[in-house]
Design a protein around this motif. Structure first.
Motif, PDB file in Angstrom:
ATOM      1  N   ALA A   1     -11.221   2.800   7.740  1.00 49.43           N
ATOM      2  CA  ALA A   1     -10.255   2.998   6.655  1.00 49.43           C
ATOM      3  C   ALA A   1      -9.280   4.123   6.981  1.00 49.43           C
ATOM      4  O   ALA A   1      -8.075   4.024   6.694  1.00 49.43           O
ATOM      5  CB  ALA A   1     -10.987   3.304   5.353  1.00 49.43           C
TER       6      ALA A   1
ATOM      7  N   GLU B   1     -17.327   2.648   7.986  1.00 48.69           N
ATOM      8  CA  GLU B   1     -16.330   2.203   7.007  1.00 48.69           C
ATOM      9  C   GLU B   1     -15.225   3.238   6.850  1.00 48.69           C
ATOM     10  O   GLU B   1     -14.034   2.895   6.774  1.00 48.69           O
ATOM     11  CB  GLU B   1     -17.013   1.942   5.664  1.00 48.69           C
ATOM     12  CG  GLU B   1     -17.912   0.720   5.649  1.00 48.69           C
ATOM     13  CD  GLU B   1     -18.751   0.611   4.386  1.00 48.69           C
ATOM     14  OE1 GLU B   1     -19.179  -0.501   4.059  1.00 48.69           O
ATOM     15  OE2 GLU B   1     -18.972   1.660   3.715  1.00 48.69           O
TER      16      GLU B   1
ATOM     17  N   LEU C   1      -6.776   2.682  -0.525  1.00 45.09           N
ATOM     18  CA  LEU C   1      -7.914   1.768  -0.480  1.00 45.09           C
ATOM     19  C   LEU C   1      -7.877   0.774  -1.637  1.00 45.09           C
ATOM     20  O   LEU C   1      -8.140  -0.420  -1.463  1.00 45.09           O
ATOM     21  CB  LEU C   1      -9.223   2.562  -0.522  1.00 45.09           C
ATOM     22  CG  LEU C   1      -9.532   3.417   0.707  1.00 45.09           C
ATOM     23  CD1 LEU C   1     -10.747   4.305   0.452  1.00 45.09           C
ATOM     24  CD2 LEU C   1      -9.755   2.543   1.936  1.00 45.09           C
TER      25      LEU C   1
ATOM     26  N   THR D   1     -13.267   2.343  -3.056  1.00 46.59           N
ATOM     27  CA  THR D   1     -12.735   3.704  -3.094  1.00 46.59           C
ATOM     28  C   THR D   1     -13.855   4.738  -3.166  1.00 46.59           C
ATOM     29  O   THR D   1     -13.593   5.930  -3.360  1.00 46.59           O
ATOM     30  CB  THR D   1     -11.814   3.882  -4.320  1.00 46.59           C
ATOM     31  OG1 THR D   1     -12.574   3.647  -5.519  1.00 46.59           O
ATOM     32  CG2 THR D   1     -10.640   2.920  -4.260  1.00 46.59           C
TER      33      THR D   1
ATOM     34  N   LYS E   1     -10.112  -2.511  -1.298  1.00 48.05           N
ATOM     35  CA  LYS E   1     -11.307  -1.983  -0.649  1.00 48.05           C
ATOM     36  C   LYS E   1     -11.987  -0.956  -1.541  1.00 48.05           C
ATOM     37  O   LYS E   1     -11.386  -0.419  -2.470  1.00 48.05           O
ATOM     38  CB  LYS E   1     -10.947  -1.355   0.698  1.00 48.05           C
ATOM     39  CG  LYS E   1     -10.392  -2.352   1.708  1.00 48.05           C
ATOM     40  CD  LYS E   1     -10.176  -1.699   3.058  1.00 48.05           C
ATOM     41  CE  LYS E   1      -9.698  -2.720   4.086  1.00 48.05           C
ATOM     42  NZ  LYS E   1      -9.542  -2.124   5.429  1.00 48.05           N
TER      43      LYS E   1
ATOM     44  N   GLU F   1      -6.583   3.008   9.476  1.00 45.01           N
ATOM     45  CA  GLU F   1      -5.554   2.194   8.830  1.00 45.01           C
ATOM     46  C   GLU F   1      -4.662   3.045   7.937  1.00 45.01           C
ATOM     47  O   GLU F   1      -3.439   2.840   7.868  1.00 45.01           O
ATOM     48  CB  GLU F   1      -6.218   1.089   8.012  1.00 45.01           C
ATOM     49  CG  GLU F   1      -6.949   0.054   8.859  1.00 45.01           C
ATOM     50  CD  GLU F   1      -7.559  -1.046   8.016  1.00 45.01           C
ATOM     51  OE1 GLU F   1      -7.459  -0.957   6.775  1.00 45.01           O
ATOM     52  OE2 GLU F   1      -8.117  -2.000   8.591  1.00 45.01           O
TER      53      GLU F   1
ATOM     54  N   ARG G   1      -5.493  -2.033  -1.152  1.00 50.34           N
ATOM     55  CA  ARG G   1      -5.934  -3.020  -0.173  1.00 50.34           C
ATOM     56  C   ARG G   1      -7.150  -3.794  -0.649  1.00 50.34           C
ATOM     57  O   ARG G   1      -7.707  -4.606   0.097  1.00 50.34           O
ATOM     58  CB  ARG G   1      -6.282  -2.327   1.154  1.00 50.34           C
ATOM     59  CG  ARG G   1      -5.128  -1.580   1.810  1.00 50.34           C
ATOM     60  CD  ARG G   1      -4.002  -2.491   2.231  1.00 50.34           C
ATOM     61  NE  ARG G   1      -4.432  -3.548   3.109  1.00 50.34           N
ATOM     62  CZ  ARG G   1      -4.554  -3.435   4.434  1.00 50.34           C
ATOM     63  NH1 ARG G   1      -4.271  -2.290   5.008  1.00 50.34           N
ATOM     64  NH2 ARG G   1      -4.935  -4.458   5.153  1.00 50.34           N
TER      65      ARG G   1
ATOM     66  N   SER H   1     -10.529   6.620  14.562  1.00 51.27           N
ATOM     67  CA  SER H   1      -9.464   7.037  13.650  1.00 51.27           C
ATOM     68  C   SER H   1      -8.733   8.265  14.186  1.00 51.27           C
ATOM     69  O   SER H   1      -7.519   8.393  13.996  1.00 51.27           O
ATOM     70  CB  SER H   1     -10.036   7.339  12.255  1.00 51.27           C
ATOM     71  OG  SER H   1     -11.054   8.318  12.306  1.00 51.27           O
TER      72      SER H   1
ATOM     73  N   TRP I   1       0.819  -1.212   0.000  1.00 56.16           N
ATOM     74  CA  TRP I   1       0.000   0.000   0.000  1.00 56.16           C
ATOM     75  C   TRP I   1       0.854   1.264   0.000  1.00 56.16           C
ATOM     76  O   TRP I   1       0.602   2.225   0.696  1.00 56.16           O
ATOM     77  CB  TRP I   1      -0.935   0.001   1.207  1.00 56.16           C
ATOM     78  CG  TRP I   1      -0.290  -0.368   2.494  1.00 56.16           C
ATOM     79  CD1 TRP I   1       0.549   0.368   3.256  1.00 56.16           C
ATOM     80  CD2 TRP I   1      -0.443  -1.616   3.174  1.00 56.16           C
ATOM     81  NE1 TRP I   1       0.931  -0.306   4.355  1.00 56.16           N
ATOM     82  CE2 TRP I   1       0.349  -1.532   4.350  1.00 56.16           C
ATOM     83  CE3 TRP I   1      -1.150  -2.764   2.912  1.00 56.16           C
ATOM     84  CZ2 TRP I   1       0.429  -2.580   5.250  1.00 56.16           C
ATOM     85  CZ3 TRP I   1      -1.063  -3.789   3.823  1.00 56.16           C
ATOM     86  CH2 TRP I   1      -0.291  -3.696   4.972  1.00 56.16           C
TER      87      TRP I   1
ATOM     88  N   ASN J   1     -19.394   5.741   1.189  1.00 52.61           N
ATOM     89  CA  ASN J   1     -19.126   4.785   2.260  1.00 52.61           C
ATOM     90  C   ASN J   1     -19.789   5.239   3.559  1.00 52.61           C
ATOM     91  O   ASN J   1     -19.949   6.443   3.798  1.00 52.61           O
ATOM     92  CB  ASN J   1     -17.617   4.640   2.496  1.00 52.61           C
ATOM     93  CG  ASN J   1     -16.939   3.843   1.404  1.00 52.61           C
ATOM     94  OD1 ASN J   1     -17.596   3.200   0.594  1.00 52.61           O
ATOM     95  ND2 ASN J   1     -15.622   3.892   1.367  1.00 52.61           N
TER      96      ASN J   1
END
Length: 365
Positions: free
Chosen positions: A98, A94, A78, A85, A83, A101, A81, A148, A38, A90
């Motif tokens: 994200a 979510e 994203l 985008t 996932k 991370e 990974r 986050s 990533w 989203n």
């Protein structure tokens, strides 16, 4: 699989533990995650977000560019990974996962870590974009993003501790100076806003040095006097070149006017100059003070609060980038031929005197 986190009342320690897990450094595991899966370089991703999505953010090209690169970095991460985008649609849950991370896993193209200032800029750019396309969403302040934001705070502190901090000090851009005086962050009818304005202008005109130096100031550190026939604020010092902050008669943004109001609102039982602002519930009537009530408590602002004052102002004003206190001093040097009041809202309509403000050139080591 990532440990499940379901409670919105995530503690800071849990956030730190989760951030360390994402880094592959949790207790009981010495395996580090590979960053090659990533790697997302801001420079490499520039230019992918175009059209209407970016036009709603503002007219300033620097702000648009910063926002575009931040969002593209997020989407590239994203995608790498596997996932979705589609951050425009989203769910908040979510996005929160994200983002947590992203902050700890995003890397430059060469696999190296971003500096803490770059992580902050990425986060701020994403926040700016989402606010422009999704009404009522704020990834910096909303409780839905507490996970986050806890991870972001812990990881940025980690980067600061290992020395990955900002290398270059930038002067405040002209469009950001305009925004500081028009967005409400310097609201002189609010304790925090008034204090921030006085802090900024003392730093700008009087070139104060360092958080420790600022924290030691008391009510006798500055005096109101006259320099020639001009009313001003002067810093009391043991020597060196005298510096003045001049009155701007008839201007509601006058720095001396704000200074006088701030001094009058300080807690009378304390000699501290930088006192902690009151918040809702700390007033006598529990809502807001009357004209005679002090706006501040008899407690000092912490040196870290003072040291990161311009950083916090940058975030709250949603400037195009995060500035430091040193940026204020560098801006002072940059504006030798320009008056700070030229950046006030509708300055030409306020009857400002046509006198050049004296500024002092400084050297930023």
């Amino acid at each position: 699989m990532s440990p499940a986190i379901t409670s919105l009342s995530l503690t800071e320690q849990q956030g730190k533990d989760h951030a360390l897990w994402l880094l592959g450094k949790d207790q009981g595991s010495s395996q580090k995650k590979s960053s090659s899966r990533w790697q997302c370089d801001i420079g490499a991703t520039y230019g992918k977000l175009t059209g209407k999505a970016i036009n709603g953010i503002g007219n300033n090209e620097c702000t648009k560019k910063s926002t575009r690169t931040s969002v593209n970095t997020f989407k590239d991460y994203l995608s790498s990974r596997g996932k979705s985008t589609d951050i425009e649609n989203n769910t908040r849950e979510e996005l929160d996962l994200a983002l947590g991370e992203l902050y700890v896993n995003v890397r430059k193209a060469d696999g190296s870590l971003y500096k803490s200032s770059a992580i902050r800029t990425i986060r701020f750019g994403i926040a700016r974009y989402l606010q422009s396309v999704r009404q009522g969403i704020d990834i910096i302040h909303d409780v839905d993003f507490i996970k986050s934001n806890t991870i972001h705070k812990s990881y940025v502190n980690h980067l600061d501790k290992i020395g990955l901090v900002t290398e270059h000090i930038l002067p405040i851009a002209d469009h950001d100076l305009h925004k500081l005086y028009s967005c409400g962050v310097f609201d002189t009818d609010d304790p925090t806003g008034l204090q921030r304005k006085v802090f900024f202008e003392i730093f700008f005109y009087l070139n104060m040095i360092g958080r420790d130096n600022m924290r030691q100031k008391d009510k006798n550190s500055y005096i109101i006097c006259y320099h020639g026939n001009r009313k001003c604020v002067k810093a009391v010092s043991d020597g060196g070149q005298e510096k003045y902050m001049y009155q701007l008669p008839g201007n509601p943004y006058c720095p001396v006017l704000s200074f006088e109001k701030y001094v009058n609102k300080l807690c009378p039982t304390s000699e501290l100059f930088w006192q902690r602002p009151k918040i809702k519930g700390q007033w006598a009537n529990k809502i807001f003070p009357d004209e005679t009530e002090s706006w501040y408590l008899a407690f000092p602002l912490g040196k870290n609060t003072l040291g990161k004052m311009m950083h916090q102002i940058s975030e709250d004003a949603q400037l195009s980038q995060i500035y430091t206190n040193s940026s204020i001093k560098l801006t002072n040097s940059k504006l030798e031929q320009v008056r700070l009041q030229d950046f006030y809202p509708q300055a030409s309509q306020l009857g400002i005197i046509n006198t050049k403000i004296e500024t002092i050139s400084i050297h930023i080591p």
